[in-house]
Design a protein around this motif. Structure first.
Motif, PDB file in Angstrom:
ATOM      1  N   PHE A 244      10.538  46.127  34.683  1.00  0.00           N
ATOM      2  CA  PHE A 244      10.939  46.443  33.295  1.00  0.00           C
ATOM      3  C   PHE A 244      10.565  47.895  32.965  1.00  0.00           C
ATOM      4  O   PHE A 244      11.363  48.652  32.400  1.00  0.00           O
ATOM      5  CB  PHE A 244      10.261  45.451  32.334  1.00  0.00           C
ATOM      6  N   ASP A 245       9.367  48.298  33.339  1.00  0.00           N
ATOM      7  CA  ASP A 245       8.897  49.668  33.075  1.00  0.00           C
ATOM      8  C   ASP A 245       9.809  50.686  33.787  1.00  0.00           C
ATOM      9  O   ASP A 245      10.228  51.681  33.191  1.00  0.00           O
ATOM     10  CB  ASP A 245       7.448  49.784  33.581  1.00  0.00           C
TER      11      ASP A 245
ATOM     12  N   LYS B 111       6.109  45.798  24.167  1.00  0.00           N
ATOM     13  CA  LYS B 111       7.155  46.488  23.386  1.00  0.00           C
ATOM     14  C   LYS B 111       6.974  47.987  23.517  1.00  0.00           C
ATOM     15  O   LYS B 111       5.833  48.472  23.442  1.00  0.00           O
ATOM     16  CB  LYS B 111       7.039  46.121  21.894  1.00  0.00           C
ATOM     17  N   VAL B 112       8.070  48.719  23.664  1.00  0.00           N
ATOM     18  CA  VAL B 112       7.996  50.182  23.631  1.00  0.00           C
ATOM     19  C   VAL B 112       7.466  50.552  22.242  1.00  0.00           C
ATOM     20  O   VAL B 112       7.975  50.078  21.224  1.00  0.00           O
ATOM     21  CB  VAL B 112       9.394  50.804  23.880  1.00  0.00           C
TER      22      VAL B 112
ATOM     23  N   GLN C  85      12.886  52.968  21.119  1.00  0.00           N
ATOM     24  CA  GLN C  85      13.471  51.619  20.947  1.00  0.00           C
ATOM     25  C   GLN C  85      14.946  51.749  20.561  1.00  0.00           C
ATOM     26  O   GLN C  85      15.814  51.065  21.099  1.00  0.00           O
ATOM     27  CB  GLN C  85      12.751  50.832  19.849  1.00  0.00           C
ATOM     28  N   ALA C  86      15.222  52.677  19.613  1.00  0.00           N
ATOM     29  CA  ALA C  86      16.603  52.851  19.145  1.00  0.00           C
ATOM     30  C   ALA C  86      17.498  53.356  20.275  1.00  0.00           C
ATOM     31  O   ALA C  86      18.623  52.890  20.439  1.00  0.00           O
ATOM     32  CB  ALA C  86      16.633  53.809  17.954  1.00  0.00           C
TER      33      ALA C  86
ATOM     34  N   TRP D 288      14.015  47.106  24.890  1.00  0.00           N
ATOM     35  CA  TRP D 288      12.707  47.752  24.720  1.00  0.00           C
ATOM     36  C   TRP D 288      11.533  46.764  24.726  1.00  0.00           C
ATOM     37  O   TRP D 288      10.408  47.156  24.455  1.00  0.00           O
ATOM     38  CB  TRP D 288      12.696  48.583  23.429  1.00  0.00           C
ATOM     39  N   THR D 289      11.832  45.511  24.988  1.00  0.00           N
ATOM     40  CA  THR D 289      10.733  44.532  24.986  1.00  0.00           C
ATOM     41  C   THR D 289      10.886  43.529  26.120  1.00  0.00           C
ATOM     42  O   THR D 289      12.009  43.264  26.593  1.00  0.00           O
ATOM     43  CB  THR D 289      10.606  43.830  23.608  1.00  0.00           C
ATOM     44  N   PHE D 290       9.743  42.989  26.543  1.00  0.00           N
ATOM     45  CA  PHE D 290       9.737  42.056  27.678  1.00  0.00           C
ATOM     46  C   PHE D 290       8.545  41.116  27.509  1.00  0.00           C
ATOM     47  O   PHE D 290       7.454  41.547  27.125  1.00  0.00           O
ATOM     48  CB  PHE D 290       9.582  42.851  28.987  1.00  0.00           C
TER      49      PHE D 290
END
Ligand code: IVH
Length: 275
Positions: free
Chosen positions: A42-43, A242-243, A249-250, A261-263
């Motif tokens: 994810f990163d 979350k970022v 995020q946007a 932006w989240t996992f």
């Protein structure tokens, strides 16, 4: 005084059925995985998508095992509360949500913080603390009712009562973890937003929200949560990453059903949890 609080919180009349509420912004689902490698991937994906060497911070917090709801505030007053439903349309559970003492009915204007938005949609998890759940089950057994399987099913049953007087007797609680639409104030980070939500009167899981600047810090905190989960007063099933920077995020936006932006990195299921 007690009477007054009850008058404000409890509408007392059972509803015939739940009406439907269309969410202004869809309540998306959360991408997840069970292996540390999944969050490392994810990163890498996130950094590749942003295609520059911007440094990313992540907030990491427990994933509470409950039910997602959305609370809508207009001019600082709770107007509608709904379940997630299919993500687009949920059930109107406003009278039930109003019985939860940790849900503010009117927001607080902070002396040294951001002003209350004209429109604010707050999202979070309704859940039951483990001790309260056990007390509830003991009481049910004594009265000849079947016990609930776990705190999440107890919370779900409590929220879907047509009679809010029944919900009011159940020890529900809520943590807020994000927003839908919001007019007015601007924020730079997820962390700042969480602080503002707390200042406005929402219950936020602040002691357990960590800001991490590397993925290895994220993984360390995930392991810490996994090792200490039995000492927490609520059940958790993983860590939500979350970022932290809202502009990133946007830029990351969303895929068809989940934000990029989240996992959620989940704990592996124990034998008792496997159905
Ligand atoms: S953020 C796009 N933060 O877990 C959705 N969700 O397994 C962003 N949940 O649907 C959600 N604790 O109901 C977020 N700290 C937390 C959470 C959390 C529990 C729930 C939420 C979500 C589900 C996915």
């Amino acid at each position: 005084m007690k009477k007054k609080v009850e008058e404000i919180r409890f509408s007392a009349k059972p509803q015939a059925a739940f009406s439907e509420v269309k969410h202004r912004l869809p309540m998306l689902s959360l991408e997840n995985g069970y292996h540390v490698q999944d969050v490392t991937d994810f990163d890498e994906r996130t950094k590749k998508f942003l295609r520059d060497d911007t440094s990313i911070d992540y907030t990491v917090e427990p994933e509470i095992d409950g039910l997602a709801v959305e609370l809508v505030y207009e001019k600082g007053a709770l107007s509608v509360a709904s379940t997630r439903g299919d993500g687009l349309v949920g059930k109107n559970v406003t009278p039930n949500i109003r019985t939860i003492l940790s849900v503010p009915l009117t927001l607080i204007e902070p002396a040294d913080g951001k002003p209350i938005p004209g429109l604010l949609e707050v999202r979070g998890e309704v859940y039951m603390e483990t001790d309260a759940f056990e007390t509830l089950n003991r009481d049910r057994i004594e009265r000849g009712f079947p016990p609930f399987k776990n705190p999440r099913t107890a919370a779900a049953d409590s929220l879907r009562q047509l009679d809010p007087r029944i919900t009011a007797k159940r020890p529900l609680n809520m943590f807020c973890f994000g927003i839908g639409e919001m007019s007015g104030p601007k924020f730079s980070t997820q962390q700042e937003l969480m602080i503002a939500l707390q200042q406005w009167g929402f219950r936020v899981n602040r002691p357990y929200i960590r800001v991490c600047s590397t993925i290895s810090e994220v993984i360390d905190y995930f392991h810490h949560l996994e090792e200490t989960r039995d000492q927490l007063p609520f059940e958790i099933d993983g860590a939500v990453v979350k970022v932290n920077q809202l502009d990133l995020q946007a830029k990351l936006g969303q895929k068809s059903s989940s934000p990029r932006w989240t996992f959620a990195l989940k704990f592996k299921k124990t034998e008792e949890e496997i159905p």
